[in-house]
Motif scaffolding. Structure first.
Motif, PDB file in Angstrom:
ATOM      1  N   ALA A   1       0.833  -1.205   0.000  1.00  0.00           N
ATOM      2  CA  ALA A   1       0.000   0.000   0.000  1.00  0.00           C
ATOM      3  C   ALA A   1       0.871   1.260   0.000  1.00  0.00           C
ATOM      4  CB  ALA A   1      -0.919  -0.006   1.213  1.00  0.00           C
ATOM      5  N   PHE A   2       1.950   1.238   0.765  1.00  0.00           N
ATOM      6  CA  PHE A   2       2.869   2.376   0.779  1.00  0.00           C
ATOM      7  C   PHE A   2       3.478   2.620  -0.602  1.00  0.00           C
ATOM      8  CE2 PHE A   2       7.244   3.964   1.210  1.00  0.00           C
ATOM      9  CZ  PHE A   2       7.003   5.164   1.860  1.00  0.00           C
ATOM     10  N   GLY A   3       3.832   1.537  -1.302  1.00  0.00           N
ATOM     11  CA  GLY A   3       4.386   1.686  -2.644  1.00  0.00           C
ATOM     12  C   GLY A   3       3.391   2.282  -3.621  1.00  0.00           C
ATOM     13  N   LEU A   4       2.136   1.884  -3.530  1.00  0.00           N
ATOM     14  CA  LEU A   4       1.113   2.447  -4.412  1.00  0.00           C
ATOM     15  C   LEU A   4       0.920   3.936  -4.162  1.00  0.00           C
ATOM     16  CD1 LEU A   4      -1.538  -0.416  -4.337  1.00  0.00           C
ATOM     17  CD2 LEU A   4       0.018   0.153  -6.205  1.00  0.00           C
ATOM     18  N   PHE A   5       0.890   4.329  -2.894  1.00  0.00           N
ATOM     19  CA  PHE A   5       0.774   5.751  -2.585  1.00  0.00           C
ATOM     20  C   PHE A   5       2.027   6.511  -3.023  1.00  0.00           C
ATOM     21  CE2 PHE A   5      -2.804   4.465  -0.038  1.00  0.00           C
ATOM     22  CZ  PHE A   5      -3.607   5.594   0.023  1.00  0.00           C
ATOM     23  N   SER A   6       3.190   5.887  -2.931  1.00  0.00           N
ATOM     24  CA  SER A   6       4.420   6.531  -3.411  1.00  0.00           C
ATOM     25  C   SER A   6       4.364   6.764  -4.916  1.00  0.00           C
ATOM     26  CB  SER A   6       5.629   5.664  -3.053  1.00  0.00           C
ATOM     27  OG  SER A   6       5.770   5.516  -1.671  1.00  0.00           O
ATOM     28  N   ALA A   7       3.832   5.777  -5.655  1.00  0.00           N
ATOM     29  CA  ALA A   7       3.686   5.955  -7.098  1.00  0.00           C
ATOM     30  C   ALA A   7       2.760   7.125  -7.415  1.00  0.00           C
ATOM     31  CB  ALA A   7       3.156   4.670  -7.730  1.00  0.00           C
ATOM     32  N   LEU A   8       1.667   7.258  -6.652  1.00  0.00           N
ATOM     33  CA  LEU A   8       0.777   8.404  -6.838  1.00  0.00           C
ATOM     34  C   LEU A   8       1.496   9.711  -6.511  1.00  0.00           C
ATOM     35  CD1 LEU A   8      -2.567   7.076  -5.303  1.00  0.00           C
ATOM     36  CD2 LEU A   8      -2.059   7.469  -7.721  1.00  0.00           C
ATOM     37  N   GLY A   9       2.336   9.680  -5.482  1.00  0.00           N
ATOM     38  CA  GLY A   9       3.087  10.878  -5.136  1.00  0.00           C
ATOM     39  C   GLY A   9       4.040  11.309  -6.237  1.00  0.00           C
ATOM     40  N   TRP A  10       4.746  10.351  -6.833  1.00  0.00           N
ATOM     41  CA  TRP A  10       5.639  10.686  -7.941  1.00  0.00           C
ATOM     42  C   TRP A  10       4.859  11.211  -9.141  1.00  0.00           C
ATOM     43  CZ3 TRP A  10      10.349  11.697  -7.095  1.00  0.00           C
ATOM     44  CH2 TRP A  10      11.101  10.991  -6.160  1.00  0.00           C
ATOM     45  N   ALA A  11       3.692  10.633  -9.377  1.00  0.00           N
ATOM     46  CA  ALA A  11       2.852  11.132 -10.472  1.00  0.00           C
ATOM     47  C   ALA A  11       2.424  12.572 -10.217  1.00  0.00           C
ATOM     48  CB  ALA A  11       1.638  10.229 -10.656  1.00  0.00           C
ATOM     49  N   ARG A  12       2.102  12.892  -8.955  1.00  0.00           N
ATOM     50  CA  ARG A  12       1.720  14.262  -8.615  1.00  0.00           C
ATOM     51  C   ARG A  12       2.891  15.222  -8.748  1.00  0.00           C
ATOM     52  NH1 ARG A  12      -2.322  16.453  -9.303  1.00  0.00           N
ATOM     53  NH2 ARG A  12      -1.994  17.940  -7.611  1.00  0.00           N
ATOM     54  N   LEU A  13       4.121  14.710  -8.653  1.00  0.00           N
ATOM     55  CA  LEU A  13       5.315  15.545  -8.799  1.00  0.00           C
ATOM     56  C   LEU A  13       5.766  15.637 -10.259  1.00  0.00           C
ATOM     57  CD1 LEU A  13       7.358  14.356  -5.690  1.00  0.00           C
ATOM     58  CD2 LEU A  13       6.226  16.570  -5.993  1.00  0.00           C
ATOM     59  N   ASP A  14       4.902  15.226 -11.186  1.00  0.00           N
ATOM     60  CA  ASP A  14       5.202  15.264 -12.623  1.00  0.00           C
ATOM     61  C   ASP A  14       6.436  14.426 -12.961  1.00  0.00           C
ATOM     62  OD1 ASP A  14       3.036  16.900 -13.181  1.00  0.00           O
ATOM     63  OD2 ASP A  14       4.177  18.736 -12.807  1.00  0.00           O
ATOM     64  N   ALA A  15       6.551  13.253 -12.327  1.00  0.00           N
ATOM     65  CA  ALA A  15       7.639  12.318 -12.621  1.00  0.00           C
ATOM     66  C   ALA A  15       7.030  10.969 -12.987  1.00  0.00           C
ATOM     67  CB  ALA A  15       8.576  12.191 -11.428  1.00  0.00           C
ATOM     68  N   PRO A  16       6.354  10.894 -14.156  1.00  0.00           N
ATOM     69  CA  PRO A  16       5.653   9.645 -14.504  1.00  0.00           C
ATOM     70  C   PRO A  16       6.583   8.464 -14.694  1.00  0.00           C
ATOM     71  CG  PRO A  16       5.682  11.162 -16.367  1.00  0.00           C
ATOM     72  CD  PRO A  16       6.204  11.922 -15.200  1.00  0.00           C
TER      73      PRO A  16
END
Length: 308
Positions: A35-50
């Motif tokens: 779950a932490f990894g999934l939220f981290s992926a969302l965080g990177w997406a929000r930082l414009d780092a797809p």
């Protein structure tokens, strides 16, 4: 809504990290880690780092989570030992110190600095590709990427050296119609997604690492559902799959030396084609490297010492 999403991520990420460290059950810790990894992926997406978001979702969450769950099936859970380690005060102090150091490093960056972005944009036309991340990884800093692939290869060999045994498919599991149908439906989609990620890396987020992780995920599902056995180093196909990417990368890197050029100096006319060929080869090798971490069989346990 954007502010609400960012605030939720800012709250959930530290909370999940803390729960992973504090939970008393290993199985719960693995689920919380995913779950932490999934939220981290969302965080990177929000930082414009797809690109980083894709790698985090595929490798940091998907494959790593599957590896942890696979390993968990080999272990005998001892919650008391986990609880004792989680409550050590020095672990909390080190975490706080590292967080403070990272925060200071971020805040110390010049507010008006654009980094190397202007230099990359100025030479983007010479790279052969339109996406700056691909240009940096496989052209401007191709030497670093070549060494990283070598490190992955050594890591795969080390993982297999720890447990050299492999497992053949279980005939009874292969006859399960549910898993067989699931695998048949999933395989074309995985191949299509992996091919798309390799192709789109020329002008968008994607590339060999993301595509290789997708193929490795399909391989893990095939191993778990007994559609295929675990990779064996004695197999010539496995060895060639591991070496295809590094050998192709080295060949493309040293080819300019024959015509008087420099290492990894792609001809401008063929730069895009050469990068695409290297990425296709690296996709195969990365997928096989990641599969090498799934031996399939339980490692031998040391016999308990007899007390006199």
């Amino acid at each position: 809504m954007d502010g609400l999403l960012d605030a939720s991520l800012a709250i959930c990420l530290p909370l999940l990290a803390w729960l992973v460290l504090r939970t008393e059950a290993l199985s719960q810790a693995v689920v919380l880690f995913v779950a932490f990894g999934l939220f981290s992926a969302l965080g990177w997406a929000r930082l414009d780092a797809p690109d980083i978001a894709l790698v985090e979702a595929a490798v940091g969450t998907g494959l790593t989570g599957a590896l942890l769950m696979h390993t968990l099936s080999w272990t005998e859970e001892d919650s008391s030992d986990v609880r004792a380690r989680a409550r050590r005060p020095w672990a909390l102090l080190c975490t706080v110190a590292l967080t403070a150091l990272l925060g200071w490093a971020v805040l110390a960056l010049p507010a008006d600095s654009r980094g190397l972005a202007p230099l990359i944009a100025a030479r983007q036309g010479d790279s052969g590709v339109e996406h700056p991340v691909t240009a940096v990884l496989l052209n401007f800093r191709g030497y670093d990427t070549l060494l990283e692939i070598a490190v992955l290869l050594v890591a795969a060999l080390g993982a297999r050296a720890v447990n050299p045994r492999s497992e053949r498919p279980d005939k009874e599991a292969m006859e399960d119609p549910l898993t067989g149908e699931l695998f048949r439906m999933m395989t074309p989609a995985l191949l299509l997604v992996a091919g798309y990620l390799v192709w789109v890396g020329d002008h968008g987020p994607g590339g060999a690492f993301q595509a290789g992780a997708i193929l490795a995920g399909g391989g893990v599902v095939a191993i778990i559902t007994a559609r295929m056995g675990t990779p064996r180093m004695s197999s010539a196909r496995v060895r060639w799959a591991l070496l295809t990417g590094p050998l192709m990368f080295i060949l493309v890197a040293v080819a300019p030396l024959v015509s008087g050029g420099r290492l990894l100096e792609y001809p401008e006319k063929y730069a895009g084609t050469l990068i695409f060929v290297v990425e296709v080869a690296l996709t195969v090798s990365i997928a096989m490297v990641l599969l090498m971490f799934f031996p399939g069989t339980r490692p031998p346990r040391a016999l308990p010492e007899e007390t006199p």
